[in-house]
Design an enzyme around this catalytic site. Structure first.
Site, PDB file in Angstrom:
ATOM      1  CE  LYS A  33      -0.750   0.423   4.977  1.00 32.64           C
ATOM      2  NZ  LYS A  33       0.012   1.667   5.116  1.00 32.64           N
ATOM      3  CB  THR A  34       4.028   2.213   1.716  1.00 29.22           C
ATOM      4  OG1 THR A  34       3.477   1.934   3.008  1.00 29.22           O
ATOM      5  CG2 THR A  34       4.889   3.468   1.797  1.00 29.22           C
ATOM      6  CG  ASP A 217      -0.926   5.055   4.906  1.00 25.53           C
ATOM      7  OD1 ASP A 217      -1.549   4.052   4.514  1.00 25.53           O
ATOM      8  OD2 ASP A 217       0.226   4.997   5.381  1.00 25.53           O
ATOM      9  CD  GLU A 218      -2.210   1.936   8.136  1.00 27.40           C
ATOM     10  OE1 GLU A 218      -3.271   1.286   8.098  1.00 27.40           O
ATOM     11  OE2 GLU A 218      -1.094   1.387   8.172  1.00 27.40           O
ATOM     12  CD  GLN A 248      -3.815  -4.647   7.965  1.00 30.53           C
ATOM     13  OE1 GLN A 248      -2.787  -4.434   8.589  1.00 30.53           O
ATOM     14  NE2 GLN A 248      -3.856  -4.641   6.639  1.00 30.53           N
ATOM     15  NE  ARG A 598       1.135  -6.953  11.005  1.00 32.23           N
ATOM     16  CZ  ARG A 598       0.853  -6.211   9.953  1.00 32.23           C
ATOM     17  NH1 ARG A 598       1.667  -5.256   9.591  1.00 32.23           N
ATOM     18  NH2 ARG A 598      -0.222  -6.443   9.227  1.00 32.23           N
TER      19      ARG A 598
END
Length: 729
Positions: A33-34, A217-218, A248, A598
């Site tokens: 995503k980044t 973002d997020e 998330q 993770r």
């Protein structure tokens, strides 16, 4: 740009080159995503010819903002200069300082962090003769924060009982005191921005027209207040591009609302939704495990996570006798891995609550292995660091009462509580802040000095110090001001008390000076704002040299080769507070999903059959309900034999029984067991360890009866009826 797009997979290309307009990118964990966000910014500038200064990009951490800025610059070079890129609070703080003439504070306002807020609330309670034990500052501040996140003012705070009436009153006083301090808390930065846009449409339209494209973002971690601001900023061009994943969303407890995705679609009917499902982090086994857990949640967009990497090892499940053995087995496994040549930084241990780290720390110390604990007292939370920052804040904003009270007698200069109270009463009588009143004492012939008596001279000496520092700050760099304060206070002698801790404290202050040097050209204001907005994740170094221990909440956005998630027991994960709320349970499941994803190569889950209580006794546990969602084909279990209490042998044999997995037995409901409770509310019972108690509540769940009993001297305990040996009196 065409060459750049070739580096992306098909889904990422669609996301980066999406046409202008409202767009949601649902990005699974590890899906890049980044990369998509940075390429999107580069695409807007280099292909759609959008000027950099007309782009707003918002992140949740300073670290993420720095990484994004660096990557965009790598892609398009100097064309990236001028982008408004930063955290919500940094961006909105910038707007608020520009428009400060329209606010109840001036442009030199300071930002109160959680410690400052608590100090202020304690003072308010003291001033109003309210008992901290009854009105806990943390609880009051949490209620106020929730209200602010929902844009509820003190006047409109809902009241149902006497306690809420008191909270409403304290909320109003708290806001008044913040203004008197020329300060705002984190939530105020959002509230004031919303009020600015609502009360001054010209200001709103100015920024809405300026930002042709807004990227977030997020997005699943935004609260309602943040969403309302974004909606206002997107009102002109409607080019709002958000990246997130409702699976998330794990910060509901601090106001985050994944339902903002639904609000977004309603407010922007032309919204395009693009999925990112290819994972570049984990093995397929880990992804299958994660999907098996999260697919049990309702009201979500189902995603099929996949990877081109290898299938990978099975998920390992360790069932220990108790939490101490659980810690030993995990640390022992890490020790063996390090001895085999694995880099210590590849290991991470994650848990639901901070308290779980204690036995793990003991195990690491026993093995002589260094570790890194995320979320422990941060560098910026250390007393000597906060003290120095308080001096600098007082120089910048003398109206800051919290900082003034913190340092007015530091190092000790004979200004006690009685003198401080006299100064506070004088300030109240004059209608000024304590700081303004203090500095006013330096004026020749000030009649207030007579009222203060002998203590006035001590206050004047400190006031002169602050005035001198303010003059130094006007014409000199931050490091010169820093050194002047340290010199005038002889701070080194005060901190260095010839103990090892004293040496550490002085080294911490020197480290803060190094940080201050980075702000030589930016000034005191930027330094103080950065210090206030620094987050735990911002302090995690890029290069780790030891195994990392952290909560599942803190693990968001990180990744490790080998991950251990400990405490897969009911009451821990899911947490006991979530048992009676479907939304809370869904968030607990999302929390485990975040932890699982993770892991890059190996994932180990652990639980303990019994857990040590704070009172030195053992309580029986029940397997987490989430474990039964794991496909048996993906799991390899290690069940350790019963240890001998007085002769613990860590090298004993382990068994791998598969006939009925021990970790599932407690979640299976026997056909002949009635789903009704034996223990009733108000019933008196006796426990072999806790003694006499009164049943508060009892319910039948997960194949057994869970009884909540209040024991005098031990508090409320949740016990499994079939194991607790309760005697009805």
């Amino acid at each position: 740009m065409e060459d750049l797009l070739k580096r992306l997979n098909r889904q990422q290309q669609l996301a980066v080159a999406a046409p202008p307009g409202p767009t949601i990118i649902l990005a699974g964990p590890g899906s890049g995503k980044t990369r998509v966000l940075t390429y999107r910014i580069a695409y807007l500038i280099s292909v759609l010819n959008v000027p950099a200064y007309n782009i707003l990009a918002v992140t949740f951490t300073n670290k993420a903002a720095r990484q994004m800025a660096e990557r965009v610059t790598q892609l398009i070079g100097p064309h990236a200069e001028g982008i408004w890129l930063g955290t919500f609070h940094a961006i909105f703080g910038r707007i608020l300082r520009r428009e400060a003439d329209l606010l109840p504070v001036n442009k030199n306002f300071v930002i109160f962090d959680t410690d400052d807020q608590e100090a202020l609330m304690k003072q308010i309670l003291k001033d109003n003769n309210l008992d901290e034990k009854i009105y806990r500052p943390v609880s009051i501040l949490a209620a106020i924060s929730n209200a602010k996140n929902d844009l509820v003012s003190p006047e409109n705070y809902p009241v149902k009982d006497f306690r809420e009436e008191q909270v409403k009153r304290l909320y109003a006083i708290y806001q008044q005191r913040l203004v008197q301090n020329n300060a705002m808390d984190f939530d105020d930065m959002l509230v004031y921005t919303n009020q600015l846009f609502e009360n001054y449409p010209v200001v709103r339209d100015t920024y809405a027209h300026k930002f042709e494209h807004i990227l977030v973002d997020e997005f699943q971690d935004t609260n309602y207040s943040q969403y309302a601001i974004l909606r206002s900023l997107a009102s002109a061009h409607k080019n709002i591009y958000v990246v997130g994943d409702e699976d998330q969303s794990i910060y509901r407890w601090r106001g985050a609302d994944y339902r903002n995705l639904d609000r977004f679609k309603k407010d922007f009917p032309a919204t395009k939704v693009i999925l990112l499902e290819q994972n570049y982090r984990s093995s397929q086994t880990i992804l299958d495990c994660a999907m098996a857990v999260i697919d049990q949640n309702l009201n979500r967009t189902k995603k099929k996570l996949f990877t081109e990497a290898q299938t990978g090892d099975k998920i390992r499940l360790i069932v220990a006798e108790d939490d101490r053995e659980e810690a030993y087995l995990v640390v022992n496994d890490i020790r063996d891995g390090i001895r085999a040549g694995i880099n210590p930084s590849e290991f991470a241990i994650m848990y639901r609550t901070n308290a779980q780290s204690r036995v793990l720390e003991e195990a690491f110390r026993r093995e002589g292995i260094s570790y890194r604990l995320v979320g422990a007292q941060r560098f910026y939370g250390r007393k000597e660091v906060r003290d120095m920052i308080a001096f600098l804040r007082l120089v910048y904003n003398p109206m800051d009462e919290v900082s003034l009270r913190r340092v007015i007698n530091l190092p000790p200069r004979g200004i006690g509580d009685k003198t401080i109270q006299s100064l506070a009463e004088l300030a109240q009588k004059k209608g000024l802040s304590m700081g303004e009143t203090l500095l006013g004492l330096t004026q020749p012939g000030n009649p207030d000095l007579a009222e203060l008596g002998r203590s006035g001279d001590k206050l004047v000496r400190f006031a002169n110090l602050v005035l001198d520092w303010r003059h130094v700050a006007q014409d000199n760099t931050l490091s010169i001001l820093f050194d002047r304060i340290v010199s005038d206070l002889d701070f080194e002698s005060f901190i260095q008390d010839k103990s090892e801790e004293g040496v550490d404290r002085w080294e911490n202050l020197l480290e803060l000076r190094v940080v201050a040097m980075e702000y030589e050209t930016r000034g005191l204001q930027d330094f103080l704002e950065s210090m206030a907005l620094v987050a735990d994740q911002d302090t995690i170094p890029d290069e780790l040299d030891a195994p990392t221990m952290l909560t599942l909440h803190a693990a968001k956005g990180l990744e490790f080769d080998r991950v251990y998630i400990v405490g897969l027991d009911e009451m821990l994960l899911p947490h006991s507070r979530s048992r009676d709320d479907e939304e809370d349970l869904a968030e607990e499941r999302r929390l485990l999903y975040v932890g699982i994803t993770r892991a890059r190569k190996k994932l180990t889950l652990t639980r303990a059959l019994r857990r040590r209580s704070p009172y030195g006794t053992y309580e029986d546990t029940i397997a987490s309900r989430f474990l039964k969602d794991l496909p048996m084909s993906l799991v390899k279990q290690d069940i350790y034999a019963q240890p001998r209490r007085n002769n613990f042998n860590p090298d004993r044999e382990k068994s791998s029984r598969w006939e009925t997995p021990a970790w599932l037995r407690s979640t299976q409901v026997p056909m002949d067991r009635p789903a009704q409770t034996r223990y009733k509310s108000g019933m008196q019972v006796k426990h072999p360890t806790y003694g006499r108690g009164v049943v508060k509540n009892s319910k039948f769940e997960h194949g057994d009866e869970t009884v909540e009993v209040y024991f005098e001297g031990h508090g409320l305990k949740a016990l499994i009826a079939s194991m607790a040996k309760l005697e009805i009196l």
